[in-house]
Write an enzyme that holds these catalytic residues in place. Structure first.
Site, PDB file in Angstrom:
ATOM      1  N   GLU A 214      -9.749  -1.073   5.102  1.00  0.00           N
ATOM      2  CA  GLU A 214     -10.222  -0.622   6.409  1.00  0.00           C
ATOM      3  C   GLU A 214     -11.554  -1.288   6.778  1.00  0.00           C
ATOM      4  O   GLU A 214     -12.313  -1.708   5.893  1.00  0.00           O
ATOM      5  CB  GLU A 214     -10.419   0.898   6.393  1.00  0.00           C
ATOM      6  CG  GLU A 214      -9.173   1.699   6.038  1.00  0.00           C
ATOM      7  CD  GLU A 214      -8.242   1.920   7.226  1.00  0.00           C
ATOM      8  OE1 GLU A 214      -8.411   1.232   8.248  1.00  0.00           O
ATOM      9  OE2 GLU A 214      -7.363   2.794   7.125  1.00  0.00           O
TER      10      GLU A 214
ATOM     11  N   ASN B 176      -7.011  -1.445  14.128  1.00  0.00           N
ATOM     12  CA  ASN B 176      -8.442  -1.674  13.971  1.00  0.00           C
ATOM     13  C   ASN B 176      -8.728  -2.939  13.159  1.00  0.00           C
ATOM     14  O   ASN B 176      -9.853  -3.158  12.709  1.00  0.00           O
ATOM     15  CB  ASN B 176      -9.107  -0.462  13.317  1.00  0.00           C
ATOM     16  CG  ASN B 176      -8.566  -0.163  11.927  1.00  0.00           C
ATOM     17  OD1 ASN B 176      -7.686  -0.874  11.440  1.00  0.00           O
ATOM     18  ND2 ASN B 176      -9.069   0.884  11.299  1.00  0.00           N
TER      19      ASN B 176
ATOM     20  N   ASP C 226       0.830  -1.207   0.000  1.00  0.00           N
ATOM     21  CA  ASP C 226       0.000   0.000   0.000  1.00  0.00           C
ATOM     22  C   ASP C 226       0.865   1.257   0.000  1.00  0.00           C
ATOM     23  O   ASP C 226       2.091   1.189   0.102  1.00  0.00           O
ATOM     24  CB  ASP C 226      -0.947   0.008   1.199  1.00  0.00           C
ATOM     25  CG  ASP C 226      -0.216  -0.160   2.540  1.00  0.00           C
ATOM     26  OD1 ASP C 226       0.992   0.138   2.611  1.00  0.00           O
ATOM     27  OD2 ASP C 226      -0.847  -0.592   3.513  1.00  0.00           O
TER      28      ASP C 226
ATOM     29  N   HIS D  98      -7.234  -3.734  10.235  1.00  0.00           N
ATOM     30  CA  HIS D  98      -7.098  -3.577   8.787  1.00  0.00           C
ATOM     31  C   HIS D  98      -5.905  -4.372   8.248  1.00  0.00           C
ATOM     32  O   HIS D  98      -4.984  -4.708   8.975  1.00  0.00           O
ATOM     33  CB  HIS D  98      -7.006  -2.098   8.385  1.00  0.00           C
ATOM     34  CG  HIS D  98      -5.731  -1.410   8.772  1.00  0.00           C
ATOM     35  ND1 HIS D  98      -5.702  -0.189   9.385  1.00  0.00           N
ATOM     36  CD2 HIS D  98      -4.419  -1.744   8.623  1.00  0.00           C
ATOM     37  CE1 HIS D  98      -4.456   0.190   9.581  1.00  0.00           C
ATOM     38  NE2 HIS D  98      -3.661  -0.749   9.133  1.00  0.00           N
TER      39      HIS D  98
END
Length: 236
Positions: A143, A136, A67, A138
């Site tokens: 996400e 979280n 990413d 991800h």
């Protein structure tokens, strides 16, 4: 998912390194997807150390970046691209032709995602995908959401991602992410998941519950037939 409980960060990194090196010795010509951040850093350092003694193992590998931050005007020292160059490309002497990467400052983000998708179709599937677990849950910039995207795409960054140390250091804050999609990741032949850090406790607990939900993208790894999860017990 095969979970290895490791004594600490160093032990986690060593076990992941041993697993990865075994694969490279068996098949040196592999496409490896690489995450950035603290979790895989020591693993990459161990690869660099190994290169100094046995460089031939790394001659044929290709690297694809997982990413990249978008909308930063190429704030280079804090991009994923800079990290990959510093930790992998330079230490392992990997040529530009063997590096597949999102542009850190694209003029057209959608076209850049399409280009990367074409690169994966041409050079893939990914042989080994190295991932970290986000706070979280991800994976890359996939996400938590009601829906997840299969292919390379522009991602809306969560508040958690925007507070990442890399983003905090940027003069121009990222406004979006560029990331491989969930199908790109799940088509990988093997996945190495590195889980470390006290801030990950909540995500770890949810992952270990084995409940698969789009609100914890990492939970989809339970559907993959070959995941080695190296869990730093000191983070629990």
């Amino acid at each position: 998912m095969n979970i290895h409980y490791c004594s600490d960060y160093e032990g986690m990194s060593q076990m992941a390194f041993d697993s990865l090196l075994t694969n490279l010795k068996t098949k040196p010509q592999q496409l490896i997807c690489t995450a950035t951040g603290y979790s895989p850093t020591r693993l990459y350092e161990k690869l660099a150390e190994s290169y100094r003694s046995t460089p031939k193992i790394f001659k044929e590998i290709k690297i694809i970046k997982l990413d990249e931050w978008g909308g930063t005007n190429g704030d280079y020292p804090n991009t994923s691209d800079y990290y990959i160059h510093e930790k992998l490309l330079e230490p392992l002497q990997i040529s530009k032709s063997n590096y597949l990467s999102f542009d850190s400052s694209p003029t057209d983000a959608k076209k850049e995602c399409d280009r990367m998708e074409n690169e994966i179709q041409e050079h893939g599937p990914i042989d080994i995908c190295i991932l970290g677990l986000g706070k979280n849950g991800h994976l890359g910039f996939n996400e938590p959401s009601k829906t997840l995207f299969p292919d390379c795409h522009i991602a809306d960054l969560s508040e958690s991602s925007l507070k990442h140390p890399m983003a905090n250091k940027m003069k121009t804050k990222p406004t979006y992410g560029l990331t491989l999609g969930m199908a790109n990741i799940l088509k990988s032949k093997k996945i190495i998941l590195l889980v470390t850090g006290p801030s990950k406790k909540k995500a770890i607990k949810k992952l270990l519950s084995r409940e698969i939900t789009t609100f914890l993208p990492a939970s989809f790894l339970w559907l993959h037939p070959n995941v080695e999860c190296f869990l730093d017990k000191s983070s629990l």
